[in-house]
Each structure stands twice: as structure tokens, then as C-alpha cells.
Design a protein around this motif. Structure first.
Motif, PDB file in Angstrom:
ATOM      1  N   SER A  25       0.826  -1.205   0.000  1.00  0.00           N
ATOM      2  CA  SER A  25       0.000   0.000   0.000  1.00  0.00           C
ATOM      3  C   SER A  25       0.858   1.251   0.000  1.00  0.00           C
ATOM      4  O   SER A  25       0.546   2.225  -0.683  1.00  0.00           O
ATOM      5  CB  SER A  25      -0.927   0.002   1.225  1.00  0.00           C
ATOM      6  OG  SER A  25      -0.162  -0.077   2.417  1.00  0.00           O
ATOM      7  N   ASN A  29       1.051   4.025  -3.088  1.00  0.00           N
ATOM      8  CA  ASN A  29       0.567   5.375  -2.809  1.00  0.00           C
ATOM      9  C   ASN A  29       1.677   6.218  -2.197  1.00  0.00           C
ATOM     10  O   ASN A  29       1.932   6.135  -0.999  1.00  0.00           O
ATOM     11  CB  ASN A  29      -0.635   5.325  -1.871  1.00  0.00           C
ATOM     12  CG  ASN A  29      -1.155   6.713  -1.537  1.00  0.00           C
ATOM     13  OD1 ASN A  29      -0.771   7.703  -2.170  1.00  0.00           O
ATOM     14  ND2 ASN A  29      -2.009   6.804  -0.547  1.00  0.00           N
ATOM     15  N   GLN A  32       0.733   8.488   1.023  1.00  0.00           N
ATOM     16  CA  GLN A  32       0.294   7.925   2.293  1.00  0.00           C
ATOM     17  C   GLN A  32       1.191   8.419   3.415  1.00  0.00           C
ATOM     18  O   GLN A  32       2.401   8.348   3.331  1.00  0.00           O
ATOM     19  CB  GLN A  32       0.324   6.403   2.204  1.00  0.00           C
ATOM     20  CG  GLN A  32      -0.178   5.679   3.441  1.00  0.00           C
ATOM     21  CD  GLN A  32      -0.271   4.188   3.187  1.00  0.00           C
ATOM     22  OE1 GLN A  32      -0.977   3.749   2.278  1.00  0.00           O
ATOM     23  NE2 GLN A  32       0.466   3.399   3.945  1.00  0.00           N
ATOM     24  N   LYS A 254      -8.012  12.519   4.381  1.00  0.00           N
ATOM     25  CA  LYS A 254      -7.032  11.477   4.094  1.00  0.00           C
ATOM     26  C   LYS A 254      -7.356  10.755   2.788  1.00  0.00           C
ATOM     27  O   LYS A 254      -6.473  10.469   1.973  1.00  0.00           O
ATOM     28  CB  LYS A 254      -6.977  10.470   5.251  1.00  0.00           C
ATOM     29  CG  LYS A 254      -6.218  10.952   6.477  1.00  0.00           C
ATOM     30  CD  LYS A 254      -4.730  11.032   6.190  1.00  0.00           C
ATOM     31  CE  LYS A 254      -3.931  11.354   7.436  1.00  0.00           C
ATOM     32  NZ  LYS A 254      -2.482  11.424   7.141  1.00  0.00           N
ATOM     33  N   ASP A 258      -4.886  12.748   0.377  1.00  0.00           N
ATOM     34  CA  ASP A 258      -3.744  11.839   0.401  1.00  0.00           C
ATOM     35  C   ASP A 258      -3.974  10.551  -0.394  1.00  0.00           C
ATOM     36  O   ASP A 258      -3.110   9.662  -0.389  1.00  0.00           O
ATOM     37  CB  ASP A 258      -3.383  11.469   1.840  1.00  0.00           C
ATOM     38  CG  ASP A 258      -2.690  12.603   2.585  1.00  0.00           C
ATOM     39  OD1 ASP A 258      -2.386  13.621   1.941  1.00  0.00           O
ATOM     40  OD2 ASP A 258      -2.469  12.469   3.803  1.00  0.00           O
ATOM     41  N   ASP A 260      -5.567   8.122   0.422  1.00  0.00           N
ATOM     42  CA  ASP A 260      -5.292   7.075   1.403  1.00  0.00           C
ATOM     43  C   ASP A 260      -6.566   6.305   1.730  1.00  0.00           C
ATOM     44  O   ASP A 260      -7.325   6.667   2.636  1.00  0.00           O
ATOM     45  CB  ASP A 260      -4.688   7.696   2.667  1.00  0.00           C
ATOM     46  CG  ASP A 260      -4.024   6.655   3.557  1.00  0.00           C
ATOM     47  OD1 ASP A 260      -4.355   5.457   3.418  1.00  0.00           O
ATOM     48  OD2 ASP A 260      -3.174   7.029   4.389  1.00  0.00           O
TER      49      ASP A 260
END
Length: 415
Positions: A25, A29, A32, A254, A258, A260
Motif C-alpha cells: 500500500s 501510494n 500515504q 485522508k 492523500d 489514502d
């Protein structure tokens, strides 16, 4: 020489193991930030980053303000958010508590004072965008900010300003209106392309639930949006430190600032409804071009490749009709919406009933009151949307388990 070669091979092996075991992850990303979230960490008053602040001088289109930022320099740049207060208010007196809170979760925050306390929503929108331009181009912390990941927040007239800023600058990643009110009441979000969240108070008599219901309804059907109503609070809820507000606002930022999707679990469906009287959300929340939601304690919806069932309209048992459509579906669950339409005369209340199919369950309803008895489902109007003019409409939504179908609805009303 052989020893040197062996040592080099060992080092390369360790590097290969490090790369191979890096969390997928995080690799997928680059935006993050911070450790894997939990319900407790999202509700905490501080995140994992140490923070500092610097004053913003007046000028540059602003009346001054404060920038709060994470002091960590090892994680690259951070997404940013600009915050503006409401009519006649000062950021320093009302929203300053949010600055270090958000910064500790990995955002650069600029809280601004307006040029005049009586500036309207349009002027506040202009100043929010000027604040982001100052933050990313001229501020002393501009090297900490990713100029491609910006967002806006505002309270009351400032909330309307945040929504207006989103209309003006569709490249923004997120907008949050805290009891967003337009003095003229004519704000429309029909052209909104920015993921937008409302947070409001159940007992707000200034920006009422009825007004926000009308405003929220102007959002495009395809818009990423959510509406959180906090139980028992008035118009000034955002001027006081508020954990309920922040545990929904932080995941929104987020997810969309982001990218996320570790935070999708908290909103799709709402993981903790404590202190929340109403929640509407267009799940699943996936940032445009971003990764699919990460696995979570509560399964996160993912888009369905199967077309939604066609809307069903059933003649009413009284002076109203009800139509259904599936707005999202995923393996094991779906999100539905029911539109209630008054007949040729106004009504003061409504009730919609249907029978669940095999394996279906309803877990959450917004904009209505749920009563379930086995497979029999009854939804009655909320306190603010029972009155519908002749031929007028209102809608409620729900989250359900199972496979979506086209239920046969009955609608009854009170004159």
C-alpha cells in the motif's frame, strides 16, 4: 577479494529483501502518511506528527493568519488545507483549535483572518484560494506542501465560501462545509466536481437541516459527497474542540487529499455513529485515479460492474408514491435511495414500506427513521422532511447487506 564479493552479495540480498517486504500500500501510494489508522487513532486529539506554527502577515489578499505544519522532513511533502471562519468571526477565536490537530495527522494547515469580518461567502472563497496560493508559492513552508493536493474548509458563511471555492477551482481535492450557510440562500452545487462533505448540527437554527437538505440535493448524482449531522449541537459546534467532527473530517481529507483508502473503512459505512444523528454518504469513497479501498475491519464497498436495477415506482397507499434506485453495490452489500413524491396535494408526513428479499438486511438509514421487523422494512420521515408540497419530492438513503433487487414499495402519507 572473495570476501568483498561475498559481502557485496549479502548487502544486495538484504536490499532486495527490504524492497520485497515493503508494504504494497505504501509503495502504491506515495502520498500515504502516518501509521495504519484505527478507530481509536482517528478519534484521538493528536496524530503521529510533531507540529510547529508560523504567523501569516496581512497582505497577499488576506487579513493575516497562522500556518501549522508537521515538522517531519523525512516523508516528502504534505497535502494542505485552508480554513476560513464564519461571518463576523475570527479564526484565532473560533477555529484555531483545528490547526495543530490536523497538522498532527499529516497536513499543512493555513488558517486565515478575513480582510473584513463582514466579508460575504464570495469574498471568503476568494481569500481561501489566495491563502492556498500564498501557502504554496510564497510562504516560508512552501517546500513542505504538495501544490497538487489542496483542500478548503469553512464555517457558516465561510462554509459557503469553501463550497464556492470548490466551484471556482475544481482542481481542489476536497471541500468541507461546516454548517455552510449562504446569506441569500441561493447557492447551488450543480457544477461541483470536488469531493464535498457537509458537517452540521442537529439543533442548528441558523443553518437548518432543512436548508442543508435542499443544498445537498443540488450536488450532482456522480459527486463524491457525504453529510454528517452531529447530535444535539447548535450552529457554533465547529468553534469548539469536537472529536465527533474530526473523526469524520480527518478520514475525508485522508481519502481525497492523500489518496489514502486505509481511511475508507471509517466512512463506508460509518464505523462509529456515536454522537451522530444522521449520515448520508455516496459510497464507496475512492479518490479519482486512486487505489481501491484497502481491506478493513468493516468491508469497504468497491464499484459494481453489474448495472443497477431499474427504478421501481409503485402506486401509493395514500397521496404519495415512492421510487427506488441502487446507487452503489459491492460484493455482499449495496446502497439504495428512495424518492418520495407527493400527489396533487401537500402532505405533512410519509411512510414507505417494503419487504426485503432473501439474504437482504438494512443496516443504516439517513434522512428517515427505520423500523424493521424481520423482512418487513418501514421508513418514516425525519423531523425536517415530512412536509412536501404538491408534486414535490424528498429522498432517503440506506445501506444494506445482500444483493440489490427492485423492491415493491408502498407509500402512505398524512395530509
Amino acid at each position: 577479494m572473495k570476501r568483498a564479493i561475498a559481502a557485496a552479495v549479502a548487502v544486495l540480498g538484504l536490499l532486495a529483501m527490504t524492497v520485497a517486504t515493503r508494504p504494497a500500500s505504501a509503495a502504491d501510494n506515495p502520498y500515504q502518511r502516518g501509521p495504519d489508522p484505527t478507530l481509536a487513532s482517528v478519534a484521538a486529539t493528536r496524530g503521529s506528527f510533531a507540529t510547529a506554527q508560523v504567523s501569516v502577515p496581512s497582505g497577499n489578499g488576506l487579513g493575516g493568519g497562522v500556518i501549522y505544519y508537521p515538522t517531519d522532513t523525512g516523508q516528502g511533502t504534505f497535502g494542505a488545507v485552508a480554513i476560513v471562519p464564519g461571518y463576523s468571526a475570527r479564526f484565532a477565536d473560533e477555529e484555531a483549535w483545528m490547526g495543530p490537530w490536523l497538522a498532527s495527522f499529516g497536513f499543512v494547515v493555513i488558517g486565515i483572518e478575513t480582510n473584513s469580518r463582514t466579508d460575504g461567502a464570495d469574498a471568503r472563497a476568494t481569500q481561501l484560494l489566495a491563502a492556498l496560493d500564498y501557502l504554496t508559492q510564497r510562504s516560508s513552508v512552501r517546500d513542505r506542501v504538495d501544490p497538487s493536493r489542496l483542500s478548503v474548509i469553512g464555517h457558516s458563511a465561510g462554509g459557503a465560501g469553501a463550497l464556492t471555492a470548490a466551484l471556482r477551482r475544481p482542481s481542489l481535492k476536497a471541500a468541507v462545509g461546516l454548517a455552510p450557510g449562504s446569506p441569500t440562500g441561493n447557492l447551488s452545487l450543480a457544477d461541483d466536481r470536488v469531493p464535498t462533505m457537509f458537517i452540521s448540527g442537529q439543533k442548528d437554527t441558523v443553518v437548518t437541516p432543512s436548508y442543508l437538505n435542499g443544498l445537498y440535493s443540488t450536488l450532482p448524482a456522480t459527486a463524491q459527497s457525504a453529510w454528517v449531522e452531529i447530535t444535539g449541537v447548535d450552529h457554533l459546534f465547529a468553534t469548539r474542540a469536537n472529536t465527533t467532527e474530526m473523526r469524520t473530517l480527518i478520514p475525508w481529507l485522508k481519502i481525497f487529499v492523500d489518496n489514502d483508502t486505509r481511511y475508507t473503512q471509517f466512512l463506508c459505512p460509518l464505523m462509529d455513529s456515536t454522537g451522530i444523528s444522521m449520515y448520508r454518504s455516496k459510497c464507496p469513497h475512492v479518490p479519482p485515479g486512486g487505489p481501491s479501498p484497502s481491506p478493513s475491519i468493516t468491508p469497504s464497498p468497491s464499484p459494481s460492474a453489474t448495472p443497477s436495477p431499474s427504478p421501481s415506482i409503485t402506486p401509493s397507499a395514500g397521496a404519495c408514491t415512492a421510487s427506488y434506485r441502487t446507487t452503489n453495490s459491492w460484493p455482499g452489500g449495496y446502497q439504495g435511495e428512495v424518492t418520495v413524491t407527493a400527489g396533487g396535494s401537500p402532505i405533512s408526513g410519509w411512510t414507505v414500506k417494503w419487504t426485503l428479499g432473501n439474504g437482504q438486511t438494512v443496516s443504516q438509514v439517513w434522512n428517515g427513521t427505520l423500523a424493521a421487523n424481520g423482512s418487513a422494512v418501514t421508513v418514516t420521515n425525519a423531523s425536517y422532511n415530512g412536509s412536501i408540497p404538491a408534486s414535490g419530492t424528498t429522498a432517503f438513503g440506506f445501506l444494506a447487506g445482500g444483493t440489490p433487487s427492485s423492491p415493491s414499495l408502498t407509500c402512505s402519507s398524512r395530509p
